[in-house]
Write an enzyme that holds these catalytic residues in place. Structure first.
Site, PDB file in Angstrom:
ATOM      1  N   HIS A   1       3.868  56.279  44.510  1.00 37.63           N
ATOM      2  CA  HIS A   1       4.953  56.170  45.489  1.00 37.63           C
ATOM      3  C   HIS A   1       5.459  57.532  45.959  1.00 37.63           C
ATOM      4  O   HIS A   1       6.173  57.619  46.965  1.00 37.63           O
ATOM      5  CB  HIS A   1       6.123  55.375  44.886  1.00 37.63           C
TER       6      HIS A   1
ATOM      7  N   ASP B   1       3.867  54.756  50.697  1.00 39.79           N
ATOM      8  CA  ASP B   1       4.762  53.635  50.429  1.00 39.79           C
ATOM      9  C   ASP B   1       4.069  52.329  50.768  1.00 39.79           C
ATOM     10  O   ASP B   1       2.912  52.314  51.200  1.00 39.79           O
ATOM     11  CB  ASP B   1       6.071  53.772  51.217  1.00 39.79           C
TER      12      ASP B   1
END
Length: 377
Positions: free
Chosen positions: A352, A356
């Site tokens: 992350h 995303d």
């Protein structure tokens, strides 16, 4: 001592293929190193002369330790020319060389030449017993039988490998903020195309559907390139080349994920041959150091084990891993009608800090799109 994965801290130098004073060329195998992944062939990344060997066979040293010194070939330097002034270059006078006699043409039957390549026999070392001194099949077979047997490769310590893999995965789960996505893909078109294509090919050259998955992943990365990257120090670095690490289970237990290089540029037939070779060497010994240090993303598939969905753990320094389960027949809506279709679940586990869910979703959609046009893979 190269770092052959985030979980490697040391290696044992087993043997040198070259000696001090030997010429070496970029890409040549110069040494063998034993790691938790087995015996690895170490490539040289410079062309020159092996000046000095530092680490001797049998020594275990940490990663980053200098194994040998190589004197690189000096680059050709072109002196600048000032207008109106010619550069002066001192050229030592070379002694006249005696003419070199043309080498006598080696007489080898086609069968003997083919057999020598298969058995690893150097034809230049043989004296032919055939007509006019020609090298025959029998000459090659006798030379192969007289060759000393290659030393057995050390067996992988599976328990140690499991501990090291466990430590690396624990570190990944602790340090990498994972996110997970899944997408169901209709494989009907891809499998139909594959069946038709394989009818045109010899049995030994036929494609497995897994190679379509690997190529689709590589091409999809062109649309979401941030997933094709590795951490270097405290920053992520995208890679222009796509080196796909392929998770391969070892016969005695354990797992390795060596790289198929430049997947996005390779034809499916070439990729299939490379995949077969990679899997064989992973299980019998002979992986190259670059194959373990170069992956920029990993693909894992547990379809052969009957698993429908697999979520991998990101393997540092990479930032993503793609998983595929087995192909299953399921009801599927096609233009308003419910039909039975072959479906596969594709998953993405990603870092992350680098991407995303939106970008990850675009990537899986791109994989799906590529598999709907298999003729363009």
């Amino acid at each position: 001592m190269p770092i052959l994965g985030a979980d490697m801290t040391a290696g044992t130098l087993i043997a040198w293929r070259k000696q001090a004073g030997d010429q070496v060329r970029r890409g040549e195998i110069i040494a063998e190193v034993e790691t938790d992944k087995g015996l690895i062939d170490i490539e040289v990344f410079a062309t020159g002369v092996l000046e000095r060997i530092v680490v001797r066979p049998g020594q275990t040293v940490p990663t980053g330790t200098v194994l040998a010194m190589i004197r690189e070939e000096a680059p050709v330097v072109v002196a600048p020319v000032t207008a109106g002034v010619a550069p002066t270059v001192a050229v030592p006078e070379a002694p006249a060389a005696a003419p070199t006699p043309a080498p006598e043409r080696m007489r080898v039957s086609p069968l003997a030449r083919k057999l020598a390549a298969e058995l690893g026999v150097d034809l230049a070392t043989l004296r032919g017993t055939g007509a006019g001194g020609a090298i025959t099949r029998e000459d090659v077979e006798q030379a192969a039988a007289a060759k000393p047997a290659a030393p057995a490769r050390p067996r992988v310590d599976v328990a140690r490998m499991r501990r090291i893999i466990g430590a690396a995965m624990t570190r990944s789960k602790r340090e990498v903020p994972h996110y997970y996505l899944a997408q169901t893909i209709d494989m009907g078109r891809a499998l139909d195309w594959l069946r038709a294509e394989n009818l045109k090919l010899p049995v030994t050259e036929r494609l497995l559907y897994g190679v379509l998955l690997i190529k689709a992943v590589a091409l999809a990365l062109g649309e979401v390139p941030e997933l094709n990257a590795v951490w270097q120090g405290d920053q992520v670095v995208q890679s222009e080349a796509v080196h796909v690490g392929v998770a391969i289970s070892l016969r005695g237990g354990g797992l390795v994920a060596p790289a198929l290089h430049d997947v996005q540029r390779r034809a499916l037939g070439d990729l299939m041959r490379a995949l077969r070779d990679l899997a064989q060497r992973a299980r019998t010994g002979g992986l190259r150091s670059s194959e373990l240090s170069d992956p920029t993303i990993t693909v894992t598939s547990l379809g052969e084990q009957g698993v429908e969905t697999v979520f991998g753990i990101v393997y540092p320094p990479q930032v993503a891993i793609v998983g595929f389960g087995k192909i299953v027949e399921r009801p599927w809506s096609v233009q308003g009608a419910v039909v039975s279709r072959p479906l596969v679940t594709a998953t993405l586990s990603a870092d992350h800090r680098v991407s995303d869910g939106h970008r990850g979703g675009l990537f899986l959609a791109a994989v799906d799109h590529r598999l709907q046009e298999p003729e363009r893979l």
